[in-house]
Design an enzyme around this catalytic site. Sequence first.
Site, PDB file in Angstrom:
ATOM      1  CG  LEU A  53      -1.666  -1.275   1.575  1.00 33.07           C
ATOM      2  CD1 LEU A  53      -2.489  -1.086   2.848  1.00 33.07           C
ATOM      3  CD2 LEU A  53      -2.551  -1.720   0.412  1.00 33.07           C
ATOM      4  CE1 TYR A 107       0.957   8.572  -7.008  1.00 27.73           C
ATOM      5  CE2 TYR A 107      -0.989   8.921  -8.395  1.00 27.73           C
ATOM      6  CZ  TYR A 107      -0.374   8.322  -7.304  1.00 27.73           C
ATOM      7  OH  TYR A 107      -1.093   7.453  -6.507  1.00 27.73           O
ATOM      8  CE  LYS A 111       0.787   4.678  -6.601  1.00 28.67           C
ATOM      9  NZ  LYS A 111       0.825   3.666  -5.512  1.00 28.67           N
ATOM     10  CG  ASN A 136     -10.593  10.454  -6.473  1.00 24.17           C
ATOM     11  OD1 ASN A 136      -9.642  11.169  -6.204  1.00 24.17           O
ATOM     12  ND2 ASN A 136     -11.159  10.443  -7.681  1.00 24.17           N
ATOM     13  CG  HIS A 286     -46.430  15.000  34.388  1.00 15.95           C
ATOM     14  ND1 HIS A 286     -45.095  14.730  34.559  1.00 15.95           N
ATOM     15  CD2 HIS A 286     -46.500  16.271  33.897  1.00 15.95           C
ATOM     16  CE1 HIS A 286     -44.378  15.777  34.197  1.00 15.95           C
ATOM     17  NE2 HIS A 286     -45.215  16.740  33.787  1.00 15.95           N
ATOM     18  N   PRO A 287     -48.477  11.125  35.546  1.00 17.07           N
ATOM     19  CG  PRO A 287     -47.754  10.037  37.484  1.00 17.07           C
ATOM     20  CD  PRO A 287     -47.405  11.187  36.580  1.00 17.07           C
ATOM     21  N   GLY A 288     -51.870  10.157  35.187  1.00 14.20           N
ATOM     22  CA  GLY A 288     -53.230  10.656  35.022  1.00 14.20           C
ATOM     23  C   GLY A 288     -53.435  11.516  33.793  1.00 14.20           C
TER      24      GLY A 288
END
Length: 375
Positions: A53, A107, A111, A136, A286-288
């Site tokens: 690599l 480059y 390669k 890419n 909330h409760p109720g």
Amino acid sequence: MKVLITGANGFVGKNLQLHLAERKDVEMVCFTRENSVDELPELLDGVGFVFHLAGINRPQDPVEFAAGNTDLTVALGKAVAGVAEATGRKVPVVFTSSTQAALDNPYGASKRAAEDALFALQRQHGVPVHVFRLPNVFGKWCKPNYNSAVATFCHNLARDLPIKVNDPAASLTLVYVDDVLQRFIQLMDGTDASVDANGFSVVAPQYTTTVGEVARLIQAFKDSRQHLLTERVGTGLVRVLYSTYVSYLPPEAFTYTVPMYGDPRGVFAEMLKTPDCGQFSYFTAHPGITRGGHYHHSKTEKFLVIKGQARFKFRHMHTGEAYELTASGEKAEIVETVPGWTHDITNIGTEEMIVMLWANEVFDRQRPDTFASPV
């Protein structure tokens, strides 16, 4: 298996190390900038596979292209040939070349010469060689402000820094790092490589898009925290691009707030909206306390009680048929609302009730499809 990774501290190398570290049957030997080419024969001792690599793509002096790409590959090839001659072992080599190898620049030429050296190794010594002319490559840990527009866009936008797009229409071919590594590891495990007409190994999928579209998507990922509308991040390029963007978030940006609305009944908070699959929210009571007391013509919802005890009541708006059920946080049970039935939910427990909610469409204040009608 013992493997040698050249360029182990690079973008692809770091990701490969993480993948291979998840396996109990792989031992890694790493070649980095700290090593000399003279060490290659010793590093190859007992190695059964090579991931080559290492390379140079943005040197201070163009002459470094030849040293970092061609000369290193030639030295590696000689070391692999030495193993074949001395022991009869033909150690396969995966090489990350570039699509620029087809271009007439320093480059690309370096390669291309590296490719030629490995193909010569294959012809002369029967060593399996897999040369990938990669476009890419993007993904987590790619260096920003270097040679990857994706990495730069992700890094900068994640930090509220500007990005520059010179030509939005410029074509861009991308391949995701995990797809690359999946193919590499398949080769290591003995799967035959797919090659093109010129003998180069290939990775799929590859995504063809534009620089402008990539910039738009990454900006949309960032903006979604404000308006909560996500892109379609479950498949294809958008999925892996989103994962990449998130990987560039600094730790202080791992959290963000969402709108929360409170009243004497409890709170309601929106979490996520989708382009075509509705939205996710949660509320407390909330409760109720009773919430709801309305019906929809088309909209439907799924309720999941996370905590507490709930009573759901339904009434058919045409027939008057009534139905009632209870649900609790002790059982993962979805309660679905049905168009044409008015419905409500009451906290019948002694503690705060927490309910998760999905609606099949994003709430539209102009057309809410929500009509009050007590059950």
